[in-house]
Design an enzyme around this catalytic site. Structure first.
Site, mmCIF file in Angstrom:
data_model
loop_
_atom_site.group_PDB
_atom_site.id
_atom_site.type_symbol
_atom_site.label_atom_id
_atom_site.label_comp_id
_atom_site.label_asym_id
_atom_site.label_seq_id
_atom_site.Cartn_x
_atom_site.Cartn_y
_atom_site.Cartn_z
ATOM 1 N N ARG A 180 60.919 27.485 60.463
ATOM 2 C CA ARG A 180 60.033 28.641 60.756
ATOM 3 C C ARG A 180 60.025 29.690 59.637
ATOM 4 O O ARG A 180 59.728 30.853 59.878
ATOM 5 C CB ARG A 180 60.382 29.287 62.094
ATOM 6 N N LYS A 215 47.621 33.150 52.018
ATOM 7 C CA LYS A 215 47.005 31.925 52.548
ATOM 8 C C LYS A 215 47.735 30.739 51.938
ATOM 9 O O LYS A 215 47.859 30.636 50.711
ATOM 10 C CB LYS A 215 45.529 31.855 52.165
ATOM 11 N N GLU A 251 36.680 34.626 39.571
ATOM 12 C CA GLU A 251 37.251 35.364 40.711
ATOM 13 C C GLU A 251 37.405 36.847 40.366
ATOM 14 O O GLU A 251 37.211 37.713 41.218
ATOM 15 C CB GLU A 251 38.613 34.778 41.131
ATOM 16 N N LYS A 303 41.934 42.828 45.797
ATOM 17 C CA LYS A 303 42.249 41.864 46.857
ATOM 18 C C LYS A 303 43.322 42.436 47.775
ATOM 19 O O LYS A 303 43.248 42.299 48.998
ATOM 20 C CB LYS A 303 42.684 40.517 46.255
ATOM 21 N N GLU A 305 42.254 37.472 58.137
ATOM 22 C CA GLU A 305 40.826 37.174 57.955
ATOM 23 C C GLU A 305 40.048 37.160 59.274
ATOM 24 O O GLU A 305 39.323 36.212 59.576
ATOM 25 C CB GLU A 305 40.650 35.836 57.229
ATOM 26 N N ARG A 330 38.255 40.657 55.442
ATOM 27 C CA ARG A 330 38.741 39.722 54.408
ATOM 28 C C ARG A 330 37.706 38.659 54.073
ATOM 29 O O ARG A 330 37.737 38.052 52.998
ATOM 30 C CB ARG A 330 40.075 39.092 54.860
ATOM 31 N N ASN A 374 35.245 35.722 50.463
ATOM 32 C CA ASN A 374 34.623 34.387 50.389
ATOM 33 C C ASN A 374 33.221 34.432 49.777
ATOM 34 O O ASN A 374 32.488 33.443 49.847
ATOM 35 C CB ASN A 374 34.559 33.760 51.790
ATOM 36 N N HIS A 409 31.425 31.456 48.305
ATOM 37 C CA HIS A 409 32.230 30.263 48.552
ATOM 38 C C HIS A 409 31.528 29.191 49.393
ATOM 39 O O HIS A 409 31.876 28.018 49.297
ATOM 40 C CB HIS A 409 33.576 30.642 49.184
ATOM 41 N N HIS A 425 31.621 25.620 47.928
ATOM 42 C CA HIS A 425 32.174 24.423 48.571
ATOM 43 C C HIS A 425 31.123 23.308 48.639
ATOM 44 O O HIS A 425 31.445 22.129 48.472
ATOM 45 C CB HIS A 425 32.702 24.742 49.971
ATOM 46 N N HIS A 452 36.873 24.630 40.858
ATOM 47 C CA HIS A 452 36.617 25.643 41.879
ATOM 48 C C HIS A 452 36.030 26.946 41.315
ATOM 49 O O HIS A 452 35.040 27.465 41.828
ATOM 50 C CB HIS A 452 37.905 25.917 42.665
HETATM 51 N N1 GLY Z 1 40.638 33.421 48.535
HETATM 52 C C1 GLY Z 1 40.218 34.212 49.611
HETATM 53 C C2 GLY Z 1 41.321 34.794 50.415
HETATM 54 O O1 GLY Z 1 42.469 34.728 50.046
HETATM 55 O O2 GLY Z 1 41.051 35.323 51.486
#
Ligand code: GLY
Length: 281
Positions: free
Chosen positions: A122, A144, A186, A228, A238, A242, A246, A249, A253, A267
């Site tokens: 955990r 993330k 980015e 960020k 998110e 948040r 994206n 994106h 994608h 990417h």
């Molecule tokens: N790459 C987008 C985020 O971390 O939310």
């Protein structure tokens, strides 16, 4: 230029992002000043990282027992099989929650390492040393983590903030130009979703940034991290704001998927095309 420290404060964890030149040499002091200690650590290193750089990180990390896992960091290998492999190393050497995983590589290494760190008993300690511009300004910040499966990219994962991020500018000098442009995509995205000042700074200085000139590269990375950071602090999981990160994106994608995630389009390039597509629509 002095190193820049960006403090991230989320509901789950507070941690610093440290940006500067040759700062992997300062790891012992950075660990001490952030009260980070552990008996064992597993360094998950992208096998493409130059051996001399790994030697420095291995030497500087303060830990009684150090283990290294050379990871062939590709989207194909970003899967549960490799997570299980990493977990088995941790079990075999009797790691506990107070021990640490160190990721030393780009976004794929960071995502895989962070996910393993979040689920082993955990959660154990996690230090991220991102080595690409893209991972320094994006994936290393905000917690993330995850892997891919047959249904798509990053569909299995968790939110786990790291305990420390060390972004050493020197790591960027050996990257191909194409990788730098990906990271710049980015940085550009972050400037678009922030304010005119950030966007103008890039417009004036983009050539120096792309050539990794000091202090422009440090400033643009730090500014990007701050943008960020500010968003992640408001919405760690998110649920709303948040999602602005994206930007471009969905198109990105689609472009990547249409080329089977091949190297023809990586990417960052897809994100740049995605942003242009959004603006045009
Ligand atoms: N790459 C987008 C985020 O971390 O939310």
């Amino acid at each position: 230029m002095e190193k820049i420290i960006i403090k991230v404060k989320t509901k789950s964890k507070s941690y610093p992002i440290i940006v500067g030149k040759s700062i992997i040499n300062e790891i012992p002091n950075i660990l001490k000043s952030n009260n980070l200690s552990f008996e064992k650590c597993l360094i998950i290193v992208d096998s493409k990282i130059p051996k001399n750089k790994l030697k420095i990180v291995k030497k500087k990390i303060i830990s009684k027992k150090k283990f290294i896992y050379y990871f062939n960091a590709t989207e194909k290998n970003k899967n549960l099989k490799n997570i299980n492999f990493i977990l088995n190393i941790l079990f075999k050497f009797n790691f506990s929650r107070s021990d640490c995983i160190v990721s030393f590589g780009g976004g794929i290494a960071g995502d895989v390492s962070g996910f393993a760190a979040s689920i082993f008993k955990r959660g154990l300690k996690f230090i991220n040393i991102p080595t690409t511009l893209l991972s320094q300004v994006d994936s290393s910040i905000g917690g993330k983590t995850g892997v891919n499966n047959n249904y798509g990219k990053n569909l299995i994962g968790s939110f786990m903030q790291p305990d420390l991020v060390i972004s050493d500018i020197n790591m960027l000098s050996s990257l191909p130009k194409r990788e730098i442009i990906c990271g710049y995509g980015e940085i550009l995205k972050h400037s678009i979703i922030s304010n005119k000042k950030n966007f103008k700074y890039l417009k004036t200085n983009y050539l120096k940034i792309l050539k990794l000139k000091s202090p422009f590269i440090e400033k643009s990375i730090a500014d990007s991290c701050k943008i960020k950071r500010n968003i992640v602090q408001l919405d760690e999981k998110e649920k709303n704001i948040r999602k602005v990160l994206n930007l471009g994106h969905t198109f990105a994608h689609a472009y990547e998927a249409s080329l089977n995630y091949s190297k023809k389009l990586n990417h960052g390039e897809a994100v740049i095309l995605g942003i242009i597509s959004v603006i045009k629509f």
